[in-house]
Scaffold this active site. Structure first.
Site, short mmCIF file in Angstrom:
data_model
loop_
_atom_site.label_atom_id
_atom_site.label_comp_id
_atom_site.label_asym_id
_atom_site.label_seq_id
_atom_site.Cartn_x
_atom_site.Cartn_y
_atom_site.Cartn_z
N PHE A 126 -8.24 8.66 9.30
CA PHE A 126 -7.91 9.29 8.02
C PHE A 126 -9.14 9.26 7.11
O PHE A 126 -10.17 8.69 7.47
CB PHE A 126 -6.72 8.60 7.37
CG PHE A 126 -6.99 7.19 6.89
CD1 PHE A 126 -7.06 6.13 7.79
CD2 PHE A 126 -7.17 6.92 5.54
CE1 PHE A 126 -7.31 4.83 7.36
CE2 PHE A 126 -7.42 5.62 5.09
CZ PHE A 126 -7.49 4.58 6.01
N THR B 125 0.86 -1.19 0.00
CA THR B 125 0.00 0.00 0.00
C THR B 125 0.89 1.23 0.00
O THR B 125 2.04 1.16 0.44
CB THR B 125 -0.92 0.04 1.25
OG1 THR B 125 -1.71 1.24 1.22
CG2 THR B 125 -0.14 0.03 2.56
N ASN C 86 -0.50 3.90 1.40
CA ASN C 86 -1.22 4.66 2.41
C ASN C 86 -0.71 4.30 3.82
O ASN C 86 -0.95 3.21 4.32
CB ASN C 86 -2.72 4.34 2.27
CG ASN C 86 -3.58 5.15 3.22
OD1 ASN C 86 -3.17 5.43 4.34
ND2 ASN C 86 -4.77 5.50 2.78
N ASP D 269 -8.45 -2.82 -1.09
CA ASP D 269 -9.11 -1.63 -1.61
C ASP D 269 -10.36 -1.40 -0.77
O ASP D 269 -11.09 -2.34 -0.46
CB ASP D 269 -9.48 -1.83 -3.07
CG ASP D 269 -9.69 -0.49 -3.75
OD1 ASP D 269 -8.71 0.25 -3.89
OD2 ASP D 269 -10.85 -0.17 -4.09
N HIS E 33 -14.16 -2.41 9.08
CA HIS E 33 -14.22 -3.14 7.81
C HIS E 33 -12.88 -3.83 7.54
O HIS E 33 -12.82 -5.00 7.18
CB HIS E 33 -14.56 -2.14 6.71
CG HIS E 33 -13.89 -0.79 6.88
ND1 HIS E 33 -14.22 0.05 7.92
CD2 HIS E 33 -12.86 -0.20 6.23
CE1 HIS E 33 -13.44 1.12 7.88
NE2 HIS E 33 -12.61 0.99 6.86
N GLU F 271 -4.32 1.61 -10.40
CA GLU F 271 -5.66 1.10 -10.05
C GLU F 271 -6.59 1.20 -11.23
O GLU F 271 -6.69 2.24 -11.88
CB GLU F 271 -6.23 1.88 -8.85
CG GLU F 271 -5.89 1.19 -7.54
CD GLU F 271 -6.58 1.81 -6.34
OE1 GLU F 271 -7.67 2.38 -6.47
OE2 GLU F 271 -5.99 1.71 -5.24
P1 ITT Z 1 -3.62 2.02 -1.48
O1 ITT Z 1 -4.53 1.76 -2.64
O2 ITT Z 1 -2.21 2.31 -1.86
O3 ITT Z 1 -3.68 0.92 -0.43
P2 ITT Z 1 -5.42 4.28 -1.02
O4 ITT Z 1 -5.32 5.44 -0.10
O5 ITT Z 1 -5.53 4.55 -2.48
O6 ITT Z 1 -4.15 3.32 -0.72
P3 ITT Z 1 -8.01 2.92 -1.09
O7 ITT Z 1 -8.06 3.06 -2.55
O8 ITT Z 1 -8.31 1.57 -0.49
O9 ITT Z 1 -6.57 3.36 -0.51
O10 ITT Z 1 -8.96 3.91 -0.33
C1 ITT Z 1 -9.71 4.86 -0.98
C2 ITT Z 1 -9.94 6.04 -0.10
O11 ITT Z 1 -10.94 5.70 0.84
C3 ITT Z 1 -8.74 6.47 0.73
O12 ITT Z 1 -7.94 7.40 0.05
C4 ITT Z 1 -9.40 7.10 1.94
O13 ITT Z 1 -9.72 8.44 1.68
C5 ITT Z 1 -10.69 6.29 2.07
N1 ITT Z 1 -10.58 5.25 3.09
C6 ITT Z 1 -10.10 3.99 2.96
N2 ITT Z 1 -10.14 3.33 4.13
C7 ITT Z 1 -10.67 4.19 5.03
C8 ITT Z 1 -10.95 4.12 6.41
O14 ITT Z 1 -10.70 3.03 7.13
N3 ITT Z 1 -11.49 5.18 6.99
C9 ITT Z 1 -11.76 6.30 6.30
N4 ITT Z 1 -11.49 6.48 5.01
C10 ITT Z 1 -10.95 5.42 4.37
#
Ligand code: ITT
Length: 186
Positions: A138, A5, A7, A63, A166, A34
């Site tokens: 976040f 990831t 993130n 995701d 989740h 993606e």
């Molecule tokens: P990776 O794909 O590199 O893992 P990302 O930030 O792009 O990181 P996602 O596509 O899974 O991650 O997430 C989409 C968005 O949803 C992310 O940028 C956050 O703003 C939000 N998000 C994901 N998980 C969350 C959580 O547990 N709580 C709040 N917002 C979340």
């Protein structure tokens, strides 16, 4: 176990859960391409295949999307883009005057065991708050109130969020699968 990831918040949440298991977690910080699709499974499958060609050893990625009922499931798989463009204030504005605030987070973990691909999902039901509340977490955490709670995920500690999230629910399924498959090798 390797988590892919870019993130950091995601990694920190997983790290906190893994601390209590006997498995070590390694962070592979990589922004993989993606797929734009309204299907989480298709997105994860595409990413898994892409990363498996680069890493060539077991890993998982995930995701997550926020699905808001009265917006027809928006932003869903576009959560990252929408968070970046309109943010939590933008979502609150879209919901102005709307009383049905039901929403859910869905996480889909994709796991590569060195050979095959596996999928594990986790859902957290809840609702969208009327204001931005809390400084932890976040993304959409400051506007998401889990079912049976009266505070947002951003008003919780990482431990409390991890006890219901989740992400945690999807990870429990993955760890259960790994434990079972290790026992069947013994
Ligand atoms: P990776 O794909 O590199 O893992 P990302 O930030 O792009 O990181 P996602 O596509 O899974 O991650 O997430 C989409 C968005 O949803 C992310 O940028 C956050 O703003 C939000 N998000 C994901 N998980 C969350 C959580 O547990 N709580 C709040 N917002 C979340």
């Amino acid at each position: 176990m390797i988590l892919v990831t870019h993130n950091q918040h995601k990694f920190l949440e997983y790290e906190e859960i893994f601390l209590r298991s006997k498995i070590e977690l390694e962070w592979y910080n990589y922004e993989y391409p993606e797929l734009q699709s309204d299907n989480l499974k298709e997105i994860v499958e595409f990413s898994l295949k892409h990363v498996s060609r680069i890493l060539n050893r077991p890993f998982f990625l995930e995701d997550t999307g926020l699905f808001i009922d009265s917006l027809g499931g928006f932003p869903g798989p576009y959560s990252s883009y929408v968070q970046e463009k309109i943010g939590n204030m933008g979502i609150l504005r879209l919901l102005e005057g709307i009383s049905n605030r039901n929403a859910r987070f869905i996480s889909l973990i994709g796991y590569f065991d060195g050979k095959n691909f596996y999928y594990f999902d986790g859902t957290l039901e809840g609702s969208i708050s009327y204001s931005i509340r809390g400084k932890n977490g976040f993304g959409y955490d400051p506007i998401f109130i889990p079912e049976k709670y009266d505070k947002t995920l951003a008003e919780m500690s990482i431990q409390e969020k991890n006890s219901i999230s989740h992400r945690r629910r999807a990870l429990d399924k993955l760890l259960g699968y790994i434990k079972n498959s290790m026992e069947s090798i013994k």
